[in-house]
Motif scaffolding. Structure first.
Motif, mmCIF file in Angstrom:
data_model
loop_
_atom_site.group_PDB
_atom_site.id
_atom_site.type_symbol
_atom_site.label_atom_id
_atom_site.label_comp_id
_atom_site.label_asym_id
_atom_site.label_seq_id
_atom_site.Cartn_x
_atom_site.Cartn_y
_atom_site.Cartn_z
ATOM 1 N N VAL A 104 -12.969 -4.114 5.291
ATOM 2 C CA VAL A 104 -12.905 -4.587 4.130
ATOM 3 C C VAL A 104 -11.901 -3.940 3.609
ATOM 4 C CG1 VAL A 104 -13.180 -5.843 1.624
ATOM 5 C CG2 VAL A 104 -14.795 -6.296 3.600
ATOM 6 N N LEU A 105 -12.496 -2.206 3.055
ATOM 7 C CA LEU A 105 -11.804 -1.501 2.936
ATOM 8 C C LEU A 105 -10.525 -1.236 2.870
ATOM 9 C CD1 LEU A 105 -14.270 1.450 2.297
ATOM 10 C CD2 LEU A 105 -13.792 -0.338 0.807
ATOM 11 N N GLU A 106 -9.811 -1.810 4.170
ATOM 12 C CA GLU A 106 -9.079 -1.419 4.734
ATOM 13 C C GLU A 106 -8.016 -2.677 4.152
ATOM 14 O OE1 GLU A 106 -9.649 -0.864 9.122
ATOM 15 O OE2 GLU A 106 -9.796 0.837 9.565
ATOM 16 N N THR A 107 -8.559 -3.905 3.949
ATOM 17 C CA THR A 107 -8.011 -4.336 3.582
ATOM 18 C C THR A 107 -7.085 -4.192 2.112
ATOM 19 O OG1 THR A 107 -9.427 -5.879 2.443
ATOM 20 C CG2 THR A 107 -9.018 -6.211 5.399
ATOM 21 N N LEU A 108 -7.659 -3.091 1.754
ATOM 22 C CA LEU A 108 -6.977 -3.488 0.378
ATOM 23 C C LEU A 108 -6.389 -1.909 -0.336
ATOM 24 C CD1 LEU A 108 -10.384 -4.087 -1.093
ATOM 25 C CD2 LEU A 108 -8.479 -5.510 -1.080
ATOM 26 N N LEU B 51 -13.882 1.101 -5.166
ATOM 27 C CA LEU B 51 -14.910 0.104 -4.572
ATOM 28 C C LEU B 51 -15.885 1.597 -3.546
ATOM 29 C CD1 LEU B 51 -13.737 -3.006 -3.127
ATOM 30 C CD2 LEU B 51 -14.756 -2.545 -4.920
ATOM 31 N N ARG B 52 -15.628 1.731 -2.869
ATOM 32 C CA ARG B 52 -15.730 3.910 -1.898
ATOM 33 C C ARG B 52 -17.390 4.246 -3.102
ATOM 34 N NH1 ARG B 52 -12.460 5.172 0.382
ATOM 35 N NH2 ARG B 52 -12.260 3.884 2.336
ATOM 36 N N ASP B 53 -16.002 5.046 -4.128
ATOM 37 C CA ASP B 53 -17.032 5.619 -4.644
ATOM 38 C C ASP B 53 -17.811 4.916 -6.331
ATOM 39 O OD1 ASP B 53 -15.409 7.930 -4.080
ATOM 40 O OD2 ASP B 53 -13.851 7.439 -5.411
ATOM 41 N N THR B 54 -17.522 3.562 -6.551
ATOM 42 C CA THR B 54 -18.773 2.508 -7.155
ATOM 43 C C THR B 54 -19.536 1.920 -6.094
ATOM 44 O OG1 THR B 54 -16.877 1.871 -8.109
ATOM 45 C CG2 THR B 54 -18.684 0.696 -8.243
ATOM 46 N N TYR B 55 -19.013 1.746 -4.919
ATOM 47 C CA TYR B 55 -20.221 1.151 -4.163
ATOM 48 C C TYR B 55 -21.065 1.676 -2.907
ATOM 49 C CZ TYR B 55 -18.997 -2.512 -7.360
ATOM 50 O OH TYR B 55 -18.971 -3.335 -8.112
ATOM 51 N N CYS B 56 -20.150 3.055 -2.446
ATOM 52 C CA CYS B 56 -20.911 3.326 -1.041
ATOM 53 C C CYS B 56 -21.487 4.734 -1.045
ATOM 54 C CB CYS B 56 -19.506 2.966 -0.348
ATOM 55 S SG CYS B 56 -18.798 1.422 -0.179
ATOM 56 N N LEU C 78 -8.209 -8.947 -6.457
ATOM 57 C CA LEU C 78 -7.793 -8.651 -5.240
ATOM 58 C C LEU C 78 -9.029 -8.769 -4.412
ATOM 59 C CD1 LEU C 78 -5.210 -6.265 -5.381
ATOM 60 C CD2 LEU C 78 -4.688 -8.523 -4.609
ATOM 61 N N ILE C 79 -10.233 -7.967 -5.065
ATOM 62 C CA ILE C 79 -11.514 -7.487 -4.456
ATOM 63 C C ILE C 79 -12.328 -9.110 -4.267
ATOM 64 C CG2 ILE C 79 -14.071 -6.608 -5.147
ATOM 65 C CD1 ILE C 79 -12.466 -4.258 -7.052
ATOM 66 N N GLU C 80 -12.566 -9.535 -4.844
ATOM 67 C CA GLU C 80 -13.266 -10.970 -4.927
ATOM 68 C C GLU C 80 -12.600 -11.055 -3.415
ATOM 69 O OE1 GLU C 80 -13.822 -15.028 -6.729
ATOM 70 O OE2 GLU C 80 -13.071 -13.594 -8.283
ATOM 71 N N THR C 81 -11.114 -11.519 -3.421
ATOM 72 C CA THR C 81 -10.760 -12.261 -2.275
ATOM 73 C C THR C 81 -10.567 -11.514 -0.922
ATOM 74 O OG1 THR C 81 -9.063 -13.426 -4.096
ATOM 75 C CG2 THR C 81 -8.342 -12.864 -1.647
ATOM 76 N N ALA C 82 -11.007 -9.824 -1.099
ATOM 77 C CA ALA C 82 -11.149 -9.446 0.346
ATOM 78 C C ALA C 82 -12.414 -10.261 0.853
ATOM 79 C CB ALA C 82 -10.635 -7.851 -0.395
ATOM 80 N N LEU C 83 -13.524 -9.602 0.193
ATOM 81 C CA LEU C 83 -14.848 -10.111 0.030
ATOM 82 C C LEU C 83 -14.821 -11.238 1.106
ATOM 83 C CD1 LEU C 83 -16.711 -8.363 -3.126
ATOM 84 C CD2 LEU C 83 -16.576 -7.457 -0.608
ATOM 85 N N ALA C 84 -14.823 -12.583 0.054
ATOM 86 C CA ALA C 84 -14.196 -13.791 -0.190
ATOM 87 C C ALA C 84 -14.119 -13.751 1.455
ATOM 88 C CB ALA C 84 -13.816 -15.331 -0.877
ATOM 89 N N GLN C 85 -13.090 -12.949 1.764
ATOM 90 C CA GLN C 85 -12.168 -13.622 3.483
ATOM 91 C C GLN C 85 -13.176 -12.531 4.178
ATOM 92 O OE1 GLN C 85 -8.138 -12.255 2.853
ATOM 93 N NE2 GLN C 85 -7.455 -13.708 2.072
ATOM 94 N N TRP C 86 -13.524 -11.290 4.446
ATOM 95 C CA TRP C 86 -15.199 -11.203 5.366
ATOM 96 C C TRP C 86 -15.635 -11.749 5.601
ATOM 97 C CZ3 TRP C 86 -19.304 -9.379 5.715
ATOM 98 C CH2 TRP C 86 -19.889 -8.453 6.946
#
Length: 483
Positions: free
Chosen positions: A161-165, A173-178, A467-475
């Protein structure tokens, strides 16, 4: 403290002999000592319907409605990341509001699967604040700190997911959730430290693995072993969404429920929230193990997770309870409406009735109490805990055209506005539809004011959310074979 008293009911639901009229219920030290004929009703005495206090068997004590944070009708896989905006600033205030709403809707017991800590306190101190909120409201609770150690963003490697953003959003995202998780040993130790601090007659502390997709095999096996050793209950999500079903099928070719049985997780100590996408043979395994399933109709509809095989689960012998999941249909924590909604969705079609409505109500209360780890079955009978819900029967039967069964009126139109009184362990916690000692409106106003300031620290996340929501939805769509 001794909690003694008596209560008059023009109608009851929940006595072993079935619905009754003109009853007097007495209790001493929080236990029912007499249920008897009250004789002719006293002139001018209000008509009331008394039943067992309700049990919310799965909840997350969300301080305010989640759609206020921009989550309306998001699937769980994008809804969950968005809920970080609702991170509370103060654990006590954040817990006392939803627990107060639960009490006002007739709850006597609530399962608190604690998934959104403030992060400002040590986990044990935070649990003490939640327990203090429950004590001030007067509720029985179970407290299960949600523990997890994998798949922080998607059901797999988040790199895809991260590579699409854009790099800056990926870093956000990485700092917030991972962040690196704690070890299984530390997560279990923290739960047991919380139990030492708050466990008691009104509080049961349970292991709370967030879900199989969020917990490593090592963590789940360790919880299963420790639960068997100590008798501590376990509360966990299972198969809530179609994407979790896909992950389970890919990860456990032998079957996810068979896996849980193999590692020793399935037992009467286990409560499973949702099971929306459980298959018939999996329901059979769950029933054979004596686990409980909690259905959460309003939440499932909001998050577009599906309806779930609730009727089939009951037919197969599963113990089914009702939960609000912090996402009631009207976002008001009204457990009465959630019970009615579950019955409306699953109670039958045409002349084919799935269950007796009275049995559905009373069994959901009994299984809910078991999920929360509280004593008794919820019946109105000598020796049972003095946990009651009293409804205004004049308002419930507002037309008074003919004699109608109370259970029919309850399922047709009851809601939190009909609640007059809630008694828990013999103590009145709601009187005339109000919470003595708690100004809920003031608490909610304080939360609103605080959140209007605190959400600003997530401005970057909100700005980049499309953008985040779209990336998560597509994944997730690709993962599920939908694109």
């Amino acid at each position: 403290m001794t909690h003694s008293g008596e209560l008059y009911a023009s109608h009851t639901i929940g006595e072993p002999e079935g619905p009754q009229k003109r009853r007097r219920i007495r209790w001493q030290q929080g236990v029912i000592t007499a249920v008897e004929d009250a004789g002719p009703a006293a002139p001018g005495l209000q008509r009331t319907l008394v039943m067992p206090a309700l049990a919310n068997a799965h909840d997350h004590v969300r301080p305010l409605p989640m759609s206020s944070f921009g989550t309306a009708f998001l699937p769980l896989e994008t809804w969950l990341p968005r809920t970080i905006l609702a991170t509370p600033s103060d654990a006590y205030t954040a817990a006392v509001a939803p627990l107060a709403r639960a009490a006002l809707s007739g709850c006597g017991a609530v399962m608190v699967h604690y998934t959104r800590p403030s992060g400002k306190r040590d986990p044990v101190d935070e649990a003490r604040e939640v327990a203090r909120a429950a004590r001030d409201v007067g509720l029985r609770i179970a407290f299960a700190p949600a523990i997890r150690d994998r798949n922080p963003l998607v059901y797999g490697d988040e790199t895809a997911v991260l590579e699409t953003l854009p790099p800056d959003i990926a870093t956000l995202l990485r700092d917030t959730y991972c962040r690196p998780p704690l070890s299984p040993e530390r997560l279990i130790e923290t739960t047991e430290q919380i139990a030492e601090a708050i466990q008691g007659p009104m509080v049961d502390v349970q292991f709370g693995p967030a879900g199989v997709q969020w917990c490593s095999d090592e963590l789940l096996r360790a919880i299963a072993r420790r639960s068997a050793e100590t008798g501590r209950r376990v509360h966990m999500h299972l198969l809530e969404t179609p994407y979790q079903r896909r992950w389970a099928d890919l990860t456990f070719p032998e079957g996810i429920v068979s896996y849980l049985k193999h590692i020793g997780m399935l037992s009467p100590r286990l409560t499973l929230a949702h099971c929306v996408h459980a298959r018939p043979h999996e329901l059979d395994i769950i029933a054979d193990a004596g686990c409980r399933i909690v259905t959460n109709s309003g939440s499932n509809l909001h998050l577009r997770s599906g309806l779930g095989p609730v009727a089939d689960a009951r037919r197969r012998g599963c113990n089914v309870a009702i939960g609000v999941d912090g996402q009631a249909f009207d976002e008001d924590d009204d457990i009465i409406r959630e019970i009615r909604l579950a019955n409306a969705l699953h109670g039958g079609t045409g002349f084919a009735q799935t269950w007796s409505r009275q049995d559905f109500l009373l069994q959901s209360i009994a299984h809910g109490r078991q999920a929360v780890g509280m004593p008794g079955t919820g019946k109105i009978a000598v020796g049972e805990p003095a946990d009651f819900l009293q409804l205004d029967y004049d308002r419930l039967d507002r037309d008074r055209i003919m004699e109608v069964e109370p259970i029919d009126l309850f399922f047709a139109r009851a809601n939190a506005r009909h609640v007059l009184q809630v008694i828990v362990a013999g103590k009145t916690i709601v009187a005339q539809g109000c919470l003595p000692g708690i100004d809920l409106q003031a608490v909610e106003n304080e939360l609103r004011s605080t959140y209007r300031q605190s959400v600003r620290r997530f401005d970057a996340l909100s700005r980049d959310w499309p953008l985040i929501e779209t990336a998560l939805a597509q994944w997730n769509l690709a993962y599920n074979g939908c694109c």
